[in-house]
Design a protein around this motif. Structure first.
Motif, PDB file in Angstrom:
ATOM      1  N   GLY A 534       0.897  -1.078  -0.064  1.00 45.68           N
ATOM      2  CA  GLY A 534       0.068   0.007   0.010  1.00 45.68           C
ATOM      3  C   GLY A 534       0.811   1.051   0.121  1.00 45.68           C
ATOM      4  N   ALA A 535       0.133   2.370   0.335  1.00 42.22           N
ATOM      5  CA  ALA A 535       0.756   3.723   0.318  1.00 42.22           C
ATOM      6  C   ALA A 535       0.309   4.851   1.427  1.00 42.22           C
ATOM      7  CB  ALA A 535       0.798   4.191  -1.063  1.00 42.22           C
ATOM      8  N   TRP A 548     -11.972  18.842   4.582  1.00 38.33           N
ATOM      9  CA  TRP A 548     -10.652  17.834   4.577  1.00 38.33           C
ATOM     10  C   TRP A 548     -10.914  17.085   3.181  1.00 38.33           C
ATOM     11  CZ3 TRP A 548      -7.039  17.996   8.279  1.00 38.33           C
ATOM     12  CH2 TRP A 548      -7.465  18.465   9.515  1.00 38.33           C
ATOM     13  N   ILE A 549      -9.522  16.936   2.571  1.00 36.06           N
ATOM     14  CA  ILE A 549      -9.315  16.295   1.191  1.00 36.06           C
ATOM     15  C   ILE A 549      -8.381  15.327   1.655  1.00 36.06           C
ATOM     16  CG2 ILE A 549      -8.484  16.317  -1.088  1.00 36.06           C
ATOM     17  CD1 ILE A 549      -9.005  19.285  -1.181  1.00 36.06           C
ATOM     18  N   VAL A 550      -8.771  13.974   1.117  1.00 36.99           N
ATOM     19  CA  VAL A 550      -8.150  12.745   1.380  1.00 36.99           C
ATOM     20  C   VAL A 550      -7.545  12.067   0.232  1.00 36.99           C
ATOM     21  CG1 VAL A 550      -8.066  10.269   2.217  1.00 36.99           C
ATOM     22  CG2 VAL A 550      -9.634  12.048   3.031  1.00 36.99           C
ATOM     23  N   ASN A 551      -6.188  11.926   0.125  1.00 32.68           N
ATOM     24  CA  ASN A 551      -5.629  11.399  -1.172  1.00 32.68           C
ATOM     25  C   ASN A 551      -4.225  10.296  -0.862  1.00 32.68           C
ATOM     26  OD1 ASN A 551      -6.504  13.206  -3.479  1.00 32.68           O
ATOM     27  ND2 ASN A 551      -5.761  14.841  -1.956  1.00 32.68           N
ATOM     28  N   THR A 552      -3.907   9.691  -1.820  1.00 35.79           N
ATOM     29  CA  THR A 552      -2.950   8.565  -1.715  1.00 35.79           C
ATOM     30  C   THR A 552      -1.621   9.089  -2.093  1.00 35.79           C
ATOM     31  OG1 THR A 552      -4.625   6.889  -2.276  1.00 35.79           O
ATOM     32  CG2 THR A 552      -2.253   6.190  -2.552  1.00 35.79           C
ATOM     33  N   THR A 553      -0.622   8.950  -1.473  1.00 37.98           N
ATOM     34  CA  THR A 553       0.733   9.263  -2.044  1.00 37.98           C
ATOM     35  C   THR A 553       1.530   8.483  -2.639  1.00 37.98           C
ATOM     36  OG1 THR A 553       1.778   8.698  -0.032  1.00 37.98           O
ATOM     37  CG2 THR A 553       0.465  10.623   0.373  1.00 37.98           C
ATOM     38  N   ASN A 554       2.743   9.034  -3.050  1.00 37.58           N
ATOM     39  CA  ASN A 554       3.690   8.348  -3.728  1.00 37.58           C
ATOM     40  C   ASN A 554       4.657   7.413  -2.689  1.00 37.58           C
ATOM     41  OD1 ASN A 554       4.999  10.672  -2.910  1.00 37.58           O
ATOM     42  ND2 ASN A 554       6.538  10.451  -4.517  1.00 37.58           N
ATOM     43  N   ILE A 555       4.378   7.373  -1.556  1.00 37.55           N
ATOM     44  CA  ILE A 555       5.093   6.873  -0.138  1.00 37.55           C
ATOM     45  C   ILE A 555       4.597   5.368  -0.154  1.00 37.55           C
ATOM     46  CG2 ILE A 555       5.789   6.857   1.883  1.00 37.55           C
ATOM     47  CD1 ILE A 555       5.276   9.975   1.897  1.00 37.55           C
ATOM     48  N   THR A 556       5.491   4.695  -0.899  1.00 37.68           N
ATOM     49  CA  THR A 556       5.191   3.232  -1.021  1.00 37.68           C
ATOM     50  C   THR A 556       6.209   2.008  -0.442  1.00 37.68           C
ATOM     51  OG1 THR A 556       5.884   2.969  -3.207  1.00 37.68           O
ATOM     52  CG2 THR A 556       3.617   3.532  -3.224  1.00 37.68           C
ATOM     53  N   ASP A 557       7.371   2.564   0.006  1.00 38.62           N
ATOM     54  CA  ASP A 557       8.133   1.758   0.584  1.00 38.62           C
ATOM     55  C   ASP A 557       7.841   1.557   2.238  1.00 38.62           C
ATOM     56  OD1 ASP A 557       8.755   4.691   0.978  1.00 38.62           O
ATOM     57  OD2 ASP A 557      10.892   4.405   1.292  1.00 38.62           O
ATOM     58  N   VAL A 558       6.658   1.029   2.259  1.00 42.02           N
ATOM     59  CA  VAL A 558       6.193   1.085   3.759  1.00 42.02           C
ATOM     60  C   VAL A 558       5.523  -0.279   4.013  1.00 42.02           C
ATOM     61  CG1 VAL A 558       5.656   3.583   3.994  1.00 42.02           C
ATOM     62  CG2 VAL A 558       3.942   1.994   2.892  1.00 42.02           C
ATOM     63  N   HIS A 574       9.396  17.494   7.112  1.00 40.47           N
ATOM     64  CA  HIS A 574      10.277  16.440   6.966  1.00 40.47           C
ATOM     65  C   HIS A 574       9.173  15.170   7.552  1.00 40.47           C
ATOM     66  CE1 HIS A 574      14.404  18.337   7.747  1.00 40.47           C
ATOM     67  NE2 HIS A 574      13.451  19.248   7.127  1.00 40.47           N
ATOM     68  N   LEU A 575       9.218  14.134   6.892  1.00 37.14           N
ATOM     69  CA  LEU A 575       8.587  13.182   7.017  1.00 37.14           C
ATOM     70  C   LEU A 575       9.669  11.751   7.632  1.00 37.14           C
ATOM     71  CD1 LEU A 575       5.718  11.182   7.462  1.00 37.14           C
ATOM     72  CD2 LEU A 575       6.058  10.759   4.756  1.00 37.14           C
ATOM     73  N   TYR A 576       9.356  11.204   8.780  1.00 35.69           N
ATOM     74  CA  TYR A 576      10.055  10.161   9.337  1.00 35.69           C
ATOM     75  C   TYR A 576       9.275   8.932   9.500  1.00 35.69           C
ATOM     76  CZ  TYR A 576      13.203  13.918  10.470  1.00 35.69           C
ATOM     77  OH  TYR A 576      14.245  15.113  10.212  1.00 35.69           O
ATOM     78  N   TYR A 577       9.692   7.832   9.062  1.00 40.97           N
ATOM     79  CA  TYR A 577       9.247   6.587   9.090  1.00 40.97           C
ATOM     80  C   TYR A 577      10.164   5.422   9.068  1.00 40.97           C
ATOM     81  CZ  TYR A 577       9.583   6.585   4.139  1.00 40.97           C
ATOM     82  OH  TYR A 577      10.228   6.790   2.644  1.00 40.97           O
ATOM     83  N   TYR A 578       9.728   4.147   9.684  1.00 40.35           N
ATOM     84  CA  TYR A 578      10.562   2.924   9.802  1.00 40.35           C
ATOM     85  C   TYR A 578       9.767   2.152   8.648  1.00 40.35           C
ATOM     86  CZ  TYR A 578      13.390  -0.538  11.673  1.00 40.35           C
ATOM     87  OH  TYR A 578      14.450  -1.433  11.905  1.00 40.35           O
ATOM     88  N   ASP A 579      10.797   1.660   7.657  1.00 37.91           N
ATOM     89  CA  ASP A 579      10.202   0.789   6.652  1.00 37.91           C
ATOM     90  C   ASP A 579      10.549  -0.597   7.169  1.00 37.91           C
ATOM     91  OD1 ASP A 579       9.758  -0.960   4.518  1.00 37.91           O
ATOM     92  OD2 ASP A 579      11.324   0.146   3.133  1.00 37.91           O
ATOM     93  N   ARG A 580       9.721  -1.314   7.747  1.00 34.72           N
ATOM     94  CA  ARG A 580       9.596  -2.485   8.256  1.00 34.72           C
ATOM     95  C   ARG A 580      10.040  -3.675   7.443  1.00 34.72           C
ATOM     96  NH1 ARG A 580       4.719  -1.992  12.575  1.00 34.72           N
ATOM     97  NH2 ARG A 580       5.768  -1.972  14.294  1.00 34.72           N
ATOM     98  N   LYS A 581       9.672  -3.365   6.182  1.00 30.80           N
ATOM     99  CA  LYS A 581      10.254  -4.580   5.233  1.00 30.80           C
ATOM    100  C   LYS A 581      11.698  -4.570   5.062  1.00 30.80           C
ATOM    101  CE  LYS A 581       7.605  -2.842   1.750  1.00 30.80           C
ATOM    102  NZ  LYS A 581       7.045  -2.668   0.321  1.00 30.80           N
TER     103      LYS A 581
END
Length: 651
Positions: A534-535, A548-558, A574-581
């Motif tokens: 997913g994204a 509000w407006i809801v959209n899908t992003t191009n952030i798929t390395d998740v 700045h967006l921080y996240y942990y790619d568990r894959k």
């Protein structure tokens, strides 16, 4: 007067200065400072100082003031982004290589920036009899700070004679300097094994010569002049094995020769703390110069963390660092993008959250027996002044026979830390409690709302100007799943809950939101995907949350990657996240207004640190430093039964 240009965000190789011993003119230089190509201006109250380290015993120091026959004066004078600097006479007592570091320190004592400069000290009439001494003259650090620093090192590393007593001001280098010299020496040795830049600046290198009588090194080789102390559990990494070979000669700590321990084109693992000489030989006729060393070898610490592999060392190594009371000693950017242990106690330490509290940080996390512990998971806390060195953990919340979990954190309008405690099962909790602390010592429950819609998770809290406190909420794994936001107009005492969107398929519902206010009534939120492929979902409002407006992003390395926002004053988000894959802590940086309108235009990520893969790692949470633009990120990593909490300082 020589002029050098320094850009803190674009390192490159250190600038080089040629100086002459006892020559007053060559001791002065101008540093023109930039940050990301723009003229740099230090924040109000910041001070400039100089560290140096030269060849020979005790030839090192740190000072911001010089007091000699010419009078007392500041070592640096500032005009805009131009800093005129004076190298102390003590730094140029011995000809050879001198590593000078221009330091920028904030009003609260924290190091903001540091930049190494290579100095070649020349004296044609040098006879070899010149004595050297350490020079410490830091006027903005009190004697109590130095005393506290020495006592800290005494307790942690047994570096200083316990009978040592101190008196007088920090400027009394004769008394304080001798003790601090030992501290600095050990600190530098420990840092050097992790920082190739430091090694090439600190060691003196020479071509040809001998490592020991009878062991000749050819002219197309280079070696360090004196044996060098390297702590155990480190690698000497030969980066170019095709064109170079690595010779390592071992000595004991008293400099007594032991033998050649490596003489081939391979890396060498240091398994015993000792002194070592390093020789690099080119397989062709090309001479090896000191400037080439950092491109050919590096010395890297082996991580004790069970998740680290050799390939991940550079991203995840745990730089040894400490602080002198409220002064962090670090050369250049040595503390950035490395994993520091918040807690490594046994059990399952997970779901960390960080927030600033009046000049320091608090990290809250859950400790239990496993990822799904439903009866004995409690909330713990650790504190830090810098995000690097953390206090001993303390248990702060424990509900009998159930599970306590922090799900969101923030600051109220007075700067106090507030956070949500989810009591009970993750999908169907018993209740949510909002706690507040103003000092990190006492924690008061200020709210236990009755929600119209069932909540499984409530995220981080921010303050929206002219509106109040806001956070997002969602349900987990329900047949009819929802997400939305909540508003408090009385600093967290009561909350109004709103639904933004509902889903009949629970995997389609985004969860664990982060949000940021970017000005002009614009709010942007990001939610994680519950789908296997997913994204992330972006939610935006141009009217302070009315629509509000809801959209899908191009952030798929998740994969179950919880997002965390930090919005900076320069307009970048700045967006921080942990790619568990892949087991990687990542950051994406984009202009906030650009991605607000174009959710598929997020820039590509960079890797900050590494850990284990899949569900026993993750949940990045980030916050901005109060006194500069640095960011502190926390995450956890481990296996089914034992995980650790880590922090990363990044820019």
């Amino acid at each position: 007067m020589r002029e050098i240009k320094i850009d803190f965000d674009n390192p490159g190789l250190p600038q080089r200065l040629d100086v002459v011993e006892n020559d007053a003119q060559s001791r002065f230089f101008k540093a023109v400072l930039y940050k990301d190509g723009k003229a740099y201006a230090a924040p109000s109250g910041a001070t400039y100082s100089i560290m140096y380290r030269g060849f020979g015993p005790q030839n090192e120091g740190w000072y911001d003031t010089i007091n000699d026959g010419a009078g007392k004066r500041a070592v640096c004078s500032v005009s805009g982004n131009v800093v005129t600097c004076e190298i102390a006479r003590q730094a140029l007592r011995v000809p050879g290589h001198v590593s000078v570091v221009l330091c920028v320190t904030g009003s609260n004592g924290y190091m903001l920036h540091g930049w190494p400069i290579d100095c070649n000290c020349r004296n044609d009439n040098y006879t070899g009899g010149t004595s050297v001494e350490s020079f410490f003259y830091i006027t903005q650090v009190t004697n109590a700070d130095w005393t506290s620093a020495i006592q800290t090192w005494e307790e942690l590393k047994n570096m200083i004679d316990p009978t040592l007593s101190l008196s007088g001001k920090a400027a009394d280098a004769a008394k304080v300097g001798e003790a601090v010299n030992n501290v600095i020496d050990d600190l530098q040795n420990t840092q050097n094994i992790l920082n190739t830049q430091n090694i090439t600046n600190t060691l003196s290198w020479e071509s040809g010569g001998y490592t020991k009588k009878g062991e000749k090194i050819d002219g197309n080789a280079i070696r360090n002049v004196d044996s060098y102390e390297i702590y155990k559990t480190a690698y000497i990494v030969l980066k170019d094995k095709k064109n170079y070979s690595l010779r390592v000669i071992k000595y004991n700590l008293d400099r007594v020769y032991i033998g050649v321990v490596n003489n081939k084109s391979s890396d060498y693992k240091i398994t015993e703390t000792a002194r070592y000489k390093i020789a690099i030989e080119c397989k062709t006729s090309t001479p090896v110069t000191p400037e080439m060393v950092s491109k050919i070898i590096s010395i890297e610490k082996i991580i004790d963390n069970n998740f680290a592999s050799k390939e991940d060392i550079k991203q995840s190594d745990n730089t040894y660092a400490n602080q002198f009371n409220n002064v962090i000693i670090a050369i250049g950017d040595g503390i950035y993008n490395k994993a520091y242990s918040v807690t490594s106690q046994n059990l399952y330490n997970s779901w960390p959250f960080v927030a600033p509290l009046y000049g320091h940080f608090i990290c809250l996390y859950t400790k239990g027996s496993s990822h799904v512990d439903a009866t004995s998971a409690d909330i713990y806390m650790s504190q830090s002044k810098n995000g690097v060195v953390w206090s001993k953990e303390e248990k702060i919340i424990s509900t009998q026979n159930t599970r306590d979990t922090v799900t969101g954190i923030g600051n109220d309008t007075n700067g106090n830390i507030i956070f949500w405690n989810r009591v009970g099962d993750a999908s169907y909790p018993t209740k949510f409690e909002l706690y507040r602390t103003s000092d990190g010592n006492t924690f008061e429950k200020i709210s236990e709302p009755n929600f119209s819609y069932m909540c499984s998770h409530i995220g981080d809290i921010i303050n929206i100007p002219n509106l109040g406190l806001m956070c997002f909420w969602n349900t987990y794994r329900h047949n009819n799943s929802n997400f939305g936001y909540m508003i408090s107009v009385d600093n967290g005492l009561t909350w109004t809950q709103k639904v933004i969107q509902s889903y009949s398929e629970w995997k389609k519902c985004p969860t664990e939101f982060t949000l940021a206010y970017i000005g002009n009534n614009k709010i942007i939120a990001m939610g994680r995907s519950e789908e296997d492929v997913g994204a992330m979902t972006q939610v935006t409002s141009i009217d302070n949350g009315s629509t509000w407006i809801v959209n899908t992003t191009n952030i798929t390395d998740v994969w179950l990657s919880t997002p965390s926002f930090v919005y900076k004053d320069n307009g970048y988000l700045h967006l921080y996240y942990y790619d568990r894959k892949t087991g990687k802590l990542k950051r994406r940086v984009s202009i906030a207004d650009n991605v607000f309108s174009n959710p598929t235009n997020w820039n590509e990520p960079v890797i900050l640190s590494s850990g284990e893969k899949w569900s026993n790692s993750g949940n990045a949470n980030a916050t901005k430093f109060e006194y500069n633009n640095n960011v502190l990120v926390s995450y956890y990593s481990g296996n089914d039964n034992t995980t650790n909490i880590y922090s990363v300082v990044t820019s």
